[in-house]
Motif scaffolding. Structure first.
Motif, PDB file in Angstrom:
ATOM      1  N   VAL A  40       0.737  -1.260  -0.040  1.00  0.00           N
ATOM      2  CA  VAL A  40      -0.103   0.089   0.129  1.00  0.00           C
ATOM      3  C   VAL A  40       0.789   1.176   0.075  1.00  0.00           C
ATOM      4  O   VAL A  40       1.961   1.460   0.782  1.00  0.00           O
ATOM      5  CB  VAL A  40      -0.974  -0.025   1.235  1.00  0.00           C
ATOM      6  CG1 VAL A  40      -1.718   1.323   1.230  1.00  0.00           C
ATOM      7  CG2 VAL A  40      -1.963  -0.970   1.024  1.00  0.00           C
ATOM      8  N   PHE A  41       0.616   2.195  -0.893  1.00  0.00           N
ATOM      9  CA  PHE A  41       1.254   3.588  -1.035  1.00  0.00           C
ATOM     10  C   PHE A  41       0.381   4.599  -0.032  1.00  0.00           C
ATOM     11  O   PHE A  41      -0.877   4.762  -0.285  1.00  0.00           O
ATOM     12  CB  PHE A  41       1.231   4.187  -2.468  1.00  0.00           C
ATOM     13  CG  PHE A  41       2.334   5.116  -2.582  1.00  0.00           C
ATOM     14  CD1 PHE A  41       3.431   5.017  -3.295  1.00  0.00           C
ATOM     15  CD2 PHE A  41       1.894   6.359  -2.013  1.00  0.00           C
ATOM     16  CE1 PHE A  41       4.169   6.053  -3.440  1.00  0.00           C
ATOM     17  CE2 PHE A  41       2.870   7.412  -2.503  1.00  0.00           C
ATOM     18  CZ  PHE A  41       3.945   7.023  -3.065  1.00  0.00           C
ATOM     19  N   MET A  42       0.863   5.174   0.684  1.00  0.00           N
ATOM     20  CA  MET A  42       0.304   6.244   1.698  1.00  0.00           C
ATOM     21  C   MET A  42       1.063   7.680   1.358  1.00  0.00           C
ATOM     22  O   MET A  42       2.127   7.829   1.636  1.00  0.00           O
ATOM     23  CB  MET A  42       0.301   5.824   3.251  1.00  0.00           C
ATOM     24  CG  MET A  42      -0.116   6.865   4.088  1.00  0.00           C
ATOM     25  SD  MET A  42      -0.319   6.424   5.875  1.00  0.00           S
ATOM     26  CE  MET A  42       1.440   6.867   6.236  1.00  0.00           C
ATOM     27  N   ASP A  43       0.045   8.508   1.205  1.00  0.00           N
ATOM     28  CA  ASP A  43       0.351   9.784   0.824  1.00  0.00           C
ATOM     29  C   ASP A  43       0.151  10.452   2.078  1.00  0.00           C
ATOM     30  O   ASP A  43      -1.210  10.866   2.000  1.00  0.00           O
ATOM     31  CB  ASP A  43       0.059  10.314  -0.386  1.00  0.00           C
ATOM     32  CG  ASP A  43       0.437  11.666  -0.716  1.00  0.00           C
ATOM     33  OD1 ASP A  43       1.025  12.386   0.094  1.00  0.00           O
ATOM     34  OD2 ASP A  43       0.758  12.275  -1.801  1.00  0.00           O
ATOM     35  N   SER A  44       0.821  11.092   3.113  1.00  0.00           N
ATOM     36  CA  SER A  44       0.474  11.978   4.226  1.00  0.00           C
ATOM     37  C   SER A  44       0.902  13.070   4.170  1.00  0.00           C
ATOM     38  O   SER A  44       2.132  13.629   4.809  1.00  0.00           O
ATOM     39  CB  SER A  44       0.680  11.096   5.366  1.00  0.00           C
ATOM     40  OG  SER A  44       0.170  11.757   6.696  1.00  0.00           O
ATOM     41  N   PRO A  45       0.428  14.182   3.442  1.00  0.00           N
ATOM     42  CA  PRO A  45       1.127  15.332   3.179  1.00  0.00           C
ATOM     43  C   PRO A  45       1.002  16.121   4.539  1.00  0.00           C
ATOM     44  O   PRO A  45       0.352  16.026   5.549  1.00  0.00           O
ATOM     45  CB  PRO A  45       0.381  16.201   2.224  1.00  0.00           C
ATOM     46  CG  PRO A  45      -0.979  15.491   2.368  1.00  0.00           C
ATOM     47  CD  PRO A  45      -0.819  14.176   2.580  1.00  0.00           C
ATOM     48  N   PRO A  46       2.263  17.028   4.843  1.00  0.00           N
ATOM     49  CA  PRO A  46       2.287  17.790   5.872  1.00  0.00           C
ATOM     50  C   PRO A  46       1.100  18.721   6.113  1.00  0.00           C
ATOM     51  O   PRO A  46       0.511  19.080   4.845  1.00  0.00           O
ATOM     52  CB  PRO A  46       3.517  18.592   5.781  1.00  0.00           C
ATOM     53  CG  PRO A  46       4.455  17.941   4.792  1.00  0.00           C
ATOM     54  CD  PRO A  46       3.436  17.100   3.909  1.00  0.00           C
ATOM     55  N   THR A  47       0.905  18.881   7.056  1.00  0.00           N
ATOM     56  CA  THR A  47      -0.848  19.730   7.087  1.00  0.00           C
ATOM     57  C   THR A  47      -0.378  21.062   6.684  1.00  0.00           C
ATOM     58  O   THR A  47       0.638  21.714   6.830  1.00  0.00           O
ATOM     59  CB  THR A  47      -1.233  19.858   8.785  1.00  0.00           C
ATOM     60  OG1 THR A  47       0.063  20.362   9.440  1.00  0.00           O
ATOM     61  CG2 THR A  47      -1.629  18.607   9.225  1.00  0.00           C
ATOM     62  N   GLY A  48      -1.313  21.859   6.059  1.00  0.00           N
ATOM     63  CA  GLY A  48      -1.083  23.247   5.777  1.00  0.00           C
ATOM     64  C   GLY A  48      -1.572  24.315   6.543  1.00  0.00           C
ATOM     65  O   GLY A  48      -2.175  23.860   7.581  1.00  0.00           O
ATOM     66  N   PRO A  49      -1.667  25.595   6.068  1.00  0.00           N
ATOM     67  CA  PRO A  49      -2.203  26.542   7.168  1.00  0.00           C
ATOM     68  C   PRO A  49      -3.618  26.252   7.245  1.00  0.00           C
ATOM     69  O   PRO A  49      -4.606  25.870   6.562  1.00  0.00           O
ATOM     70  CB  PRO A  49      -1.919  27.776   6.134  1.00  0.00           C
ATOM     71  CG  PRO A  49      -1.888  27.274   4.657  1.00  0.00           C
ATOM     72  CD  PRO A  49      -1.415  25.956   4.686  1.00  0.00           C
ATOM     73  N   GLU A  50      -3.907  26.643   8.697  1.00  0.00           N
ATOM     74  CA  GLU A  50      -5.292  26.479   9.166  1.00  0.00           C
ATOM     75  C   GLU A  50      -5.706  27.951   9.732  1.00  0.00           C
ATOM     76  O   GLU A  50      -4.570  28.481  10.225  1.00  0.00           O
ATOM     77  CB  GLU A  50      -5.483  25.404  10.253  1.00  0.00           C
ATOM     78  CG  GLU A  50      -5.433  23.922   9.775  1.00  0.00           C
ATOM     79  CD  GLU A  50      -5.416  23.201  11.002  1.00  0.00           C
ATOM     80  OE1 GLU A  50      -6.667  22.779  11.429  1.00  0.00           O
ATOM     81  OE2 GLU A  50      -4.404  22.447  11.552  1.00  0.00           O
TER      82      GLU A  50
END
Length: 503
Positions: free
Chosen positions: A191-201
């Motif tokens: 399984v390929f998991m793409d967990s991008p860093p959180t963006g601005p909130e």
């Protein structure tokens, strides 16, 4: 960005990688001379989105546009070779298609680029070897620039790990920004998991974001570190095949598609084993600082600020959805005060590793294994240190399945029996009350979060679970009695709504 595609198979795999990045409103402007592979790429992209390798994809050369209502999004496939005036695009209804889906445009040079100023331009040319192609991708907006960087990073990790030539299969993700797809090669799958860093909130009144306040993982480091800690204590997690921590990418062992629930129904013996696993987990000693791959991850404390920030989603999203009554400052103040009184003793109870989302979607069922290894854990990156009752509440009041009161009692008693047997001190009455309170907090948060997913992010499917969650809220108040917080839930408690799970 330029990519060399050595043969038709490579072109089809690249199309699948590109399809994984598409969003509603996107335009792909695909140009190239006759015979350079535009139809091959278009067909492969549509078949991947449809999850159907045999999907019929006729050329829109004569119809000008061919539409597809696919499970993940709708796609309009245009061929502009035969249009005489760019204005004909208005008659073809391009704007309407982009409101709900994606446009794939062949021969875009025959149209007017001002109709798709933010498109991703793709140009195919013949390569130096037979059947090879070179594709040049040009981003015309920041969104596509960022996605092309992720596409490049994804393919680099696949190439490094030796999986670049594997077949791709989309895997339905969760409510987060993470995405997944399964890779098939020589009879093996990962399984390929793409967990991008959180963006601005946006900032809350505290000056912190929601994610910072409730200790949501900011990058993949937490996932890797918590996973290693769980494995070191003998719990079954997916083994890592390859990781690009800087870009939040990982190739993981495939734990399959089966969970502890089947057809939205709890499987009793599987839930019993999940309870046994919690009893084991709560008997382990957990260090707050986790080391992995030269990095340190600090487990944060589940405190009142975390729990009330989550619970306030109910006031912010659910009440405006369910009632015409405005939420006044007085109502909010009373709500927070009532929660503070209810949660104060709970936060003083036994503290342990809190996985946070310990429920059916995140507990895989590995039938070929034995004992607790039949349970494969995923989605634990937001783990904290907190009350032992929290994960018991998450499992016993599983928002994804109908749980009868009898089954809930059976599972809760099973945990209490194990805790009484193995712990020097265990107050069952105190623990049961903590489970009811944390179940109420968790389902309160979920009510607000699921309405928010619909209203803010266009994900209406989660609202289908609201009746079940409201029933769980009623059950919690039945156990807690006449507490001050009850008045804030009159829109639910006075409803005539009934479900089988009420029994």
């Amino acid at each position: 960005m330029k990519v060399l595609l050595e043969n038709q198979a490579a072109t089809e795999l690249f199309a699948a990688d590109l399809a994984e990045l598409l969003k509603e409103g996107d335009v792909l402007a695909l140009s190239g001379d006759l015979g350079t592979g535009k139809s091959t790429l278009s067909r492969a992209l549509l078949r991947h989105l449809a999850a159907d390798p045999d999907l019929e994809v006729p050329s829109p050369t004569f119809t000008l546009v061919q539409t597809y209502e696919l499970p993940r999004m709708s796609v309009a496939h245009f061929d502009l070779y035969r249009i005489e005036e760019p204005e004909e695009l208005e008659e073809l209804g391009l704007d309407e298609y982009l409101e709900t889906g994606v446009a794939l445009i062949e021969w875009p040079e025959m149209g007017d680029k001002t109709y798709w100023p933010e498109a991703l331009d793709l140009k195919l040319t013949e390569g130096t070897k037979p059947d090879s192609r070179e594709i040049t991708l040009t981003a015309n907006c920041e969104s596509w620039k960022n996605r092309l960087e992720r596409l490049n990073a994804r393919r680099a990790l696949l190439a490094k790990a030796g999986w670049i030539d594997a077949a791709r299969e989309h895997v339905q993700g969760d409510a987060s920004s993470r995405t997944y797809f399964r890779l098939h090669k020589n009879g093996e799958t990962i399984v390929f998991m793409d967990s991008p860093p959180t963006g601005p909130e946006p900032l809350l009144a505290s000056g912190k974001t929601y994610g910072e306040t409730v200790h949501r993982a900011r990058d993949i480091t937490a996932f890797i570190a918590v996973g290693k800690a769980l494995a070191d204590h003998g719990f079954r997690v997916a083994e890592r095949v390859a990781v690009d921590a800087d870009n939040g990418l990982a190739l993981l062992e495939d734990l399959g598609d089966h969970t502890i629930a089947e057809n939205d129904e709890a499987v009793t013996e599987r839930y019993e084993l999940a309870i046994d696993e919690l009893a084991k987990l709560h008997g382990c000693k957990w260090e707050p600082e986790l080391e992995c791959d030269g990095k340190t991850h600090q487990l944060k404390q589940c405190d009142f600020e975390v729990l009330i920030t989550e619970a306030e989603l109910y006031l912010q999203w659910y009440l405006p959805h369910a009632s015409s009554e405005p939420v006044t400052q007085q109502m909010s103040d009373e709500y927070v005060a009532a929660w503070k009184e209810l949660l104060a003793p709970v936060l003083q109870t036994e503290q342990t590793l809190l996985l946070r989302d310990y429920h059916s979607p995140n507990i895989m069922w590995l039938s070929e294994e034995t004992g607790l290894n039949k349970l494969g854990l995923i989605d634990y990156q937001d783990a904290m240190i907190g009350p032992a009752a929290y994960d018991v509440a998450s499992l016993v009041y599983d928002a994804r399945v109908d749980m009868s009161a009898e089954l809930q009692e059976h599972l809760l008693q099973r945990y209490c029996n194990l805790a009484t047997k193995h712990k020097h001190i265990f107050d069952e009455i105190e623990f049961r009350k903590a489970v009811a309170i944390l179940s109420l907090q968790r389902n309160t948060k979920i009510l607000g979060a699921f309405v928010r997913l619909d209203k803010q992010f266009g994900k209406p499917k989660y609202k289908e679970m609201l009746p079940r969650i409201r029933n769980y809220v009623r059950r919690c108040f039945d156990l807690l009695g006449d507490v001050k917080l009850k008045k804030s839930y009159k829109v639910i408690l006075t409803s005539n709504e009934t479900r089988q799970s009420d029994s």
